[in-house]
Design a protein around this motif. Structure first.
Motif, PDB file in Angstrom:
ATOM      1  N   LYS A   1      -4.671  10.314  -3.641  1.00  0.00           N
ATOM      2  CA  LYS A   1      -5.119   9.232  -4.534  1.00  0.00           C
ATOM      3  C   LYS A   1      -4.696   9.477  -5.983  1.00  0.00           C
TER       4      LYS A   1
ATOM      5  N   SER B   1      -4.309   3.599   2.520  1.00  0.00           N
ATOM      6  CA  SER B   1      -2.907   3.785   2.872  1.00  0.00           C
ATOM      7  C   SER B   1      -2.634   3.360   4.309  1.00  0.00           C
TER       8      SER B   1
ATOM      9  N   ILE C   1       1.651   6.945   4.541  1.00  0.00           N
ATOM     10  CA  ILE C   1       1.522   8.372   4.869  1.00  0.00           C
ATOM     11  C   ILE C   1       2.134   8.619   6.242  1.00  0.00           C
TER      12      ILE C   1
ATOM     13  N   LYS D   1       5.847   4.944  -2.782  1.00  0.00           N
ATOM     14  CA  LYS D   1       4.580   5.646  -2.616  1.00  0.00           C
ATOM     15  C   LYS D   1       4.390   6.150  -1.179  1.00  0.00           C
TER      16      LYS D   1
ATOM     17  N   ARG E   1       0.830  -1.214   0.000  1.00  0.00           N
ATOM     18  CA  ARG E   1       0.000   0.000   0.000  1.00  0.00           C
ATOM     19  C   ARG E   1       0.864   1.263   0.000  1.00  0.00           C
ATOM     20  N   ARG E   2       0.192   2.369  -0.212  1.00  0.00           N
ATOM     21  CA  ARG E   2       0.801   3.681  -0.048  1.00  0.00           C
ATOM     22  C   ARG E   2       1.044   3.910   1.453  1.00  0.00           C
TER      23      ARG E   2
ATOM     24  N   VAL F   1       4.190  -1.419   3.041  1.00  0.00           N
ATOM     25  CA  VAL F   1       4.154  -0.151   2.319  1.00  0.00           C
ATOM     26  C   VAL F   1       5.094  -0.191   1.121  1.00  0.00           C
TER      27      VAL F   1
ATOM     28  N   THR G   1      -7.816   6.598   1.278  1.00  0.00           N
ATOM     29  CA  THR G   1      -6.715   6.502   0.307  1.00  0.00           C
ATOM     30  C   THR G   1      -6.117   5.098   0.269  1.00  0.00           C
TER      31      THR G   1
END
Length: 407
Positions: free
Chosen positions: A405, A144, A115, A186, A112-113, A182, A142
């Motif tokens: 996104k 994330s 953050i 990204k 995943r992304r 992650v 998102t």
């Protein structure tokens, strides 16, 4: 015994009423609620409650019962933490730094992304809890993995603790991205207010680091990027707008930077700015660099007070790049990742955001700008707070989600 208790109870009630009435009158006379702010009654109530809490914090501090920042954060726990069944929340510690991990429950076949999130609050307000709802929303919407950093705060911790805590937690996370599922390509850094300032500082600190994954993008929500020029139009226009009046902002800055409050006036008037420094850096710090629509003819231009060397010596660390990322070298700025900047029309830090936007663009950094005409400082922390939420809080969260996104 009973008469004594009755006397103490009566005295306490009278004191509480007196303090409440004094704060109500003071805020009624001084707080500026611009017409563009929706729900003016609601914001007046919240402004009153905030300043009442701060006032009681000062009283308890004088009585040596509890520090003002600790009392404020204790009362801030009344904000609602919303449990999201689609997000798994885990409290961790990276060494001495508390962090909170938000992971979508849904299974995925690919990484995943990520953050990184740094909360706001001027080192007085703010916590993992107070930004829980926003981080949970970002994780879900998102798809994330969000890591919220709970850096250490006042009164025990001063400059440069916030920066070092955020930097160390970020490096720890970046080195362990596979552990959290992650994708290293990204990762987005996101922060609000002083947290937005931390994004700017950390992005600059990581420039040239080949041992870490490169941050894909940076999201700065009305960031603080300097504590040098307090005469920008937004400081003049919004100096009494909730929830960040000018006097409270500069008080927080002084406390964090361990500057005696007696130098506040010199900082406000620019008496601590050496003429040579202003000549060199006004190209980045002056209101001349703002778009014309934000420079009213009625606003007074910067007029620095005569240079006060004593004031400079007591406040000179405000000129360090670690406290003013906007004055970083061109070579550093040019290597920063693309940015999403959020500014609010009725925010004292509006012009900080605009100046940093121009600073990035001048060095070829791609910038997406989102300006909220009905926005005010602190609206992000009110996101998803039921009766305390505002339309601009929702608009801000949705805009950040849309940007993340899309990258």
């Amino acid at each position: 015994m009973i008469p004594l208790l009755e006397t103490l109870l009566t005295t306490g009630c009278v004191l509480c009423l007196g303090v409440s009435l004094w704060v109500f009158r003071e805020r009624l006379l001084t707080a500026d609620i611009p017409p563009a702010i929706s729900h003016p009654v609601k914001i007046r109530i919240l402004d009153f409650l905030m300043h009442l809490t701060i006032t009681w914090g000062h009283i308890f501090e004088k009585l040596r019962i509890c520090s003002m920042p600790r009392f404020v954060r204790f009362m801030q726990k009344t904000l609602t933490i919303k449990k999201n069944p689609e997000v798994v929340v885990t409290d961790l510690r990276f060494g001495t730094i508390p962090v909170r991990l938000f992971q979508p429950k849904a299974l995925t076949s690919s990484p995943r992304r990520g953050i990184l999130f740094y909360h706001g609050g001027g080192t007085v307000f703010g916590s993992l809890d107070s930004y829980h709802n926003l981080c949970s929303f970002l994780a879900r919407e998102t798809d994330s993995v969000v890591l919220s950093v709970g850096y250490r705060l006042l009164p025990e911790h001063h400059y440069p603790v916030v920066f070092t805590d955020c930097l160390n937690a970020s490096i720890h996370f970046l080195k362990a991205l596979k552990t959290y599922g992650v994708d290293p390509s990204k990762v987005v850094a996101c922060g609000e207010s002083i947290g937005g300032g931390m994004v700017a500082l950390i992005m600059q600190a990581l420039v040239g680091r080949t041992d870490l994954p490169q941050i894909r993008a940076q999201v700065l929500i009305y960031p603080t990027v300097q504590a040098i020029n307090f005469q920008l139009p937004s400081f003049q226009q919004n100096q009494n707008v909730p929830f960040l009046p000018l006097d409270f902002m500069i008080t927080c800055a002084c406390k964090y930077l361990a500057i005696d409050l007696s130098w506040k006036e010199a900082m406000l008037k620019g008496a601590c700015i050496p003429p040579g420094f202003w000549k060199k850096y006004r190209k980045w710090l002056s209101s001349d660099n703002l778009p014309r629509r934000f420079r009213s003819k009625l606003q007074q231009p910067e007029t620095l007070a005569p240079f006060n060397e004593a004031a400079y010596l007591e406040t000179k660390h405000i000129f360090d790049v670690e406290n003013a990322p906007i004055i970083a070298d061109d070579e550093v700025i040019a290597q920063l990742p693309e940015a999403f900047l959020v500014s609010c029309e009725m925010d004292i830090l509006r012009d900080d955001t605009l100046l940093y936007k121009k600073r990035l663009e001048d060095q070829g950094v791609r910038v997406t700008w989102y300006h909220m005409e009905d926005g005010f400082h602190g609206c992000a922390v009110l996101f998803d707070q039921k009766l305390f939420s505002f339309p601009c809080s929702v608009s801000l969260a949705n805009a950040v989600v849309s940007y993340i996104k899309g990258i």
